[in-house]
Design an enzyme around this catalytic site. Structure first.
Site, PDB file in Angstrom:
ATOM      1  N   LYS A 145     -59.794-138.181  29.851  1.00  0.00           N
ATOM      2  CA  LYS A 145     -58.498-137.970  29.574  1.00  0.00           C
ATOM      3  C   LYS A 145     -58.567-136.649  29.111  1.00  0.00           C
ATOM      4  O   LYS A 145     -57.842-135.768  29.574  1.00  0.00           O
ATOM      5  CB  LYS A 145     -58.087-138.945  28.531  1.00  0.00           C
ATOM      6  CG  LYS A 145     -57.923-140.349  28.985  1.00  0.00           C
ATOM      7  CD  LYS A 145     -57.219-141.082  27.820  1.00  0.00           C
ATOM      8  CE  LYS A 145     -57.127-142.671  28.246  1.00  0.00           C
ATOM      9  NZ  LYS A 145     -56.758-143.432  27.305  1.00  0.00           N
ATOM     10  N   ARG A 187     -55.864-154.506  26.777  1.00  0.00           N
ATOM     11  CA  ARG A 187     -56.397-155.373  27.798  1.00  0.00           C
ATOM     12  C   ARG A 187     -56.366-157.206  27.387  1.00  0.00           C
ATOM     13  O   ARG A 187     -56.504-157.819  28.221  1.00  0.00           O
ATOM     14  CB  ARG A 187     -57.643-155.230  28.446  1.00  0.00           C
ATOM     15  CG  ARG A 187     -58.955-155.199  27.449  1.00  0.00           C
ATOM     16  CD  ARG A 187     -60.165-154.586  27.971  1.00  0.00           C
ATOM     17  NE  ARG A 187     -61.266-154.182  27.175  1.00  0.00           N
ATOM     18  CZ  ARG A 187     -61.241-153.336  26.307  1.00  0.00           C
ATOM     19  NH1 ARG A 187     -60.435-152.386  26.322  1.00  0.00           N
ATOM     20  NH2 ARG A 187     -62.172-153.119  25.301  1.00  0.00           N
ATOM     21  N   HIS A 211     -63.189-161.571  55.477  1.00  0.00           N
ATOM     22  CA  HIS A 211     -63.166-160.869  56.713  1.00  0.00           C
ATOM     23  C   HIS A 211     -63.314-159.352  56.598  1.00  0.00           C
ATOM     24  O   HIS A 211     -63.022-158.434  57.144  1.00  0.00           O
ATOM     25  CB  HIS A 211     -61.821-161.047  57.609  1.00  0.00           C
ATOM     26  CG  HIS A 211     -61.683-162.602  58.026  1.00  0.00           C
ATOM     27  ND1 HIS A 211     -62.007-163.067  59.043  1.00  0.00           N
ATOM     28  CD2 HIS A 211     -60.984-163.313  57.131  1.00  0.00           C
ATOM     29  CE1 HIS A 211     -61.674-164.116  59.114  1.00  0.00           C
ATOM     30  NE2 HIS A 211     -61.007-164.535  57.824  1.00  0.00           N
TER      31      HIS A 211
HETATM   32  O1  F6P Z   1     -57.479-146.728  30.111  1.00  0.00           O
HETATM   33  C1  F6P Z   1     -57.656-146.766  28.850  1.00  0.00           C
HETATM   34  C2  F6P Z   1     -56.665-147.538  27.966  1.00  0.00           C
HETATM   35  O2  F6P Z   1     -56.642-146.909  26.873  1.00  0.00           O
HETATM   36  C3  F6P Z   1     -56.680-148.854  28.319  1.00  0.00           C
HETATM   37  O3  F6P Z   1     -57.407-149.523  27.403  1.00  0.00           O
HETATM   38  C4  F6P Z   1     -55.252-149.243  27.957  1.00  0.00           C
HETATM   39  O4  F6P Z   1     -54.822-150.598  28.280  1.00  0.00           O
HETATM   40  C5  F6P Z   1     -54.622-148.398  28.829  1.00  0.00           C
HETATM   41  O5  F6P Z   1     -55.279-147.106  28.658  1.00  0.00           O
HETATM   42  C6  F6P Z   1     -53.154-148.125  28.547  1.00  0.00           C
HETATM   43  O6  F6P Z   1     -53.089-147.749  27.257  1.00  0.00           O
HETATM   44  P1  F6P Z   1     -51.539-147.551  26.514  1.00  0.00           P
HETATM   45  O7  F6P Z   1     -51.045-149.210  26.440  1.00  0.00           O
HETATM   46  O8  F6P Z   1     -51.718-147.205  25.111  1.00  0.00           O
HETATM   47  O9  F6P Z   1     -50.540-146.686  27.250  1.00  0.00           O
END
Ligand code: F6P
Length: 544
Positions: A513, A271, A387
């Protein structure tokens, strides 16, 4: 080499929290309009101009003493030492033993960042130069597809941090009629890929697969769809020219069939990765100069964050306002309203940045967090949100602090006032409110009879006293966008330091996951999933 993390002084922290709690308790019912009247120079004190942004925090709920208590908390939590630890490449992400060095990605050439004592800046510059050169070659038509066609479209595949940042950057900075069409696909729902590919010609389409791990289920599934789509139309030996990978696991990307792979390191959190080759599709769409402008804006914010005393430090003050709202006033949500169509994905970007970073239940040492940690973040662009959910912001019993991000000029040559005047009005209405008496008097003034005015007055009254921050910029440029996003990154980090949590891991996304894989395997194998809960099994029975 390991660089020590700041020492933890529980006694000092506890004392600072006790003072914070006492002041916040005492000031719980203080009204913000009174603070603005009573505290001379409050607006000047709480307005900061940083890297092309103007921040006004004067409509936050802390009085001068509350702000002092917040700053005492920041001192006691060693925010200064933590920010230096981050910039020095210490293992700030302790549960994964990693440095967290996104500032290294946007530093100007010649910087000397180190991750866990290992120099990284040269490699960052090399990859950046290669990536920009590749993007420019595509833009110039020097790098072409398998059949000699110029690339006219880019399909960016990625999810989470590999999607939200670049998607936001493209939306914010894209020309109205771009020479290169950039489309994004994140969802495993094949509909999104089908929509993205509609109207595109494989011969002139470049597919960029972005995944830090290159193991993410959604991204790999979409990558296979895109590769099949290309393979059905292109000569086999030319396929690799159309597949580019961006990953911290470059071998996996190459194995998948990517002809070009741009790497980045494990000290870049997903992120926090938009500053790397993760934004390659934007660099192709916007050009290298715009990308360097984005980095420069962020780097200016880095310098401000690192060098400015806590009391005048924009990310620190933004973080303290949030901590005051969450801990002092028990406001467990915050809304963000960007008044700029180009920033419409900012709330989604912040949801991942803030909720994945600080949505934690344990502190750094693994004990249960007794303080709140990060709030729920939601939002919509202004004026659309007005809105939709603003009714509740104005009159609902739950007080939700708001953030207005206002761009003065969103389209060259057009009057921006109809947009920004709404932002100003909303912030004012949230803070001032309107008493029952005032509501009644207004209606009578407008000619309504007394009985009706009496009956309607409670419905038309507003409690007010709802805190907000306003962030202004003249225009949405690469530089101001970079500064804005870096501001939010550092704000999120400071909150994590104060809450004593690791803002850079995300273990909470793992369990879902694992279970998804189990359910999917069972669906494909035509058997019941190895899940005992009868609700899941019953729903599975209806879907399979
Ligand atoms: O949703 C979890 C996550 O691990 C995020 O932190 C990350 O940005 C996303 O999945 C995508 O991960 P990757 O870049 O390894 O595909």
């Amino acid at each position: 080499m390991s660089i020590a993390l700041p020492a933890h002084d529980p006694k000092r922290r506890a004392e600072a929290w006790a003072r914070f709690d006492a002041v916040a308790d005492r000031d719980r019912d203080v009204r913000i309009p009174e603070l603005l009247d009573r505290e001379t120079g409050r607006v000047e004190r709480l307005t900061l101009a940083v890297s092309g942004l103007t921040l006004d925090l004067s409509r936050q709920a802390f009085a001068a003493e509350g702000l002092e208590a917040c700053l005492g908390l920041a001192e006691a939590c060693d925010v200064g030492d933590w920010k230096r630890a981050l910039f020095n490449g210490a293992a700030v992400n302790a549960t994964e033993g990693r440095a967290v060095l996104h500032p290294a990605l946007r530093a100007p050439d010649g910087a000397h960042f180190e991750a866990l004592g290992e120099p990284v800046s040269r490699e960052v510059e090399q990859v950046r130069d290669q990536m920009v050169a590749y993007a420019e070659a595509i833009r110039a038509g020097d790098e072409v597809g398998a059949t000699g066609d110029r690339f006219r479209a880019v399909v960016h595949i990625g999810i989470g941090g590999s999607d939200l940042g670049p998607r936001l950057v493209w939306d914010a900075l894209r020309p109205l009629d771009p020479a290169l069409d950039v489309r994004f696909v994140a969802n495993i729902d094949p509909r999104e890929m089908a929509e993205a590919l509609t109207g595109l010609d494989p011969a002139s389409t470049l597919v960029i697969i972005v995944s830090k791990t290159f193991t993410t289920q959604e991204t790999l599934a979409n990558a296979v769809l895109a590769r099949d789509w290309l393979a059905a139309a292109l000569p086999e030996d030319g396929l690799r020219r159309h597949l580019v990978g961006v990953s911290a696991a470059p071998d996996r990307a190459e194995q998948f069939g990517c002809g070009r792979v741009f790497g980045f390191s494990d000290w870049v959190g997903g992120r926090y990765s938009l500053w790397s080759a993760v934004s390659l599709s934007c660099v192709i769409g916007l050009g290298g100069e715009a990308f360097r402008g984005l980095l420069a804006g962020a780097s200016a914010m880095d310098r401000h964050f690192l060098e400015t005393p806590l009391a005048y430090n924009a990310p620190v003050l933004m973080a303290l306002a949030q901590v005051y709202n969450v801990e002092g006033l028990k406001r467990r949500a915050r809304t963000v309203a960007p008044y700029a169509h180009g920033l419409r994905r900012l709330p989604a970007f912040l949801q991942q940045l803030e909720m994945e970073s600080n949505g934690k239940g344990v502190t750094r040492d693994g004990s249960a967090a007794t303080r709140g940690t990060g709030p729920v973040v939601f939002g919509e662009p202004g004026t659309n949100g007005q809105h939709a959910f603003f009714q509740q912001l104005h009159q609902g019993p739950e007080v939700v602090p708001a953030e207005f991000v206002v761009v003065k000029q969103t389209l060259e040559g057009r009057d921006g006032a109809p947009l920004w005047s709404n932002a100003l009005a909303q912030a004012e209405a949230l803070m001032q409110g309107r008493s029952i008496e005032a509501a009644r008097a207004d209606m009578i003034d407008q000619g309504m009879d007394r009985d009706t005015a009496e009956r309607l007055a409670p419905h038309r009254a507003f409690p007010g006293n709802r805190p907000s921050t306003t962030i202004l910029m003249e225009r949405l440029t690469p530089e101001t966008l970079g500064a804005l996003l870096a501001l939010y990154e550092h704000k999120t980090f400071v909150e994590g330091v104060i809450w004593d949590i690791n803002s850079f891991d995300q273990w909470g996304v793992e369990l879902g996951k694992v279970l998804a894989k189990r359910v999917l395997a069972a669906a494909h194998e035509g058997r019941a999933p190895e899940i005992r809960d009868p609700s899941t099994r019953s729903l599975f029975g209806r879907l399979v």
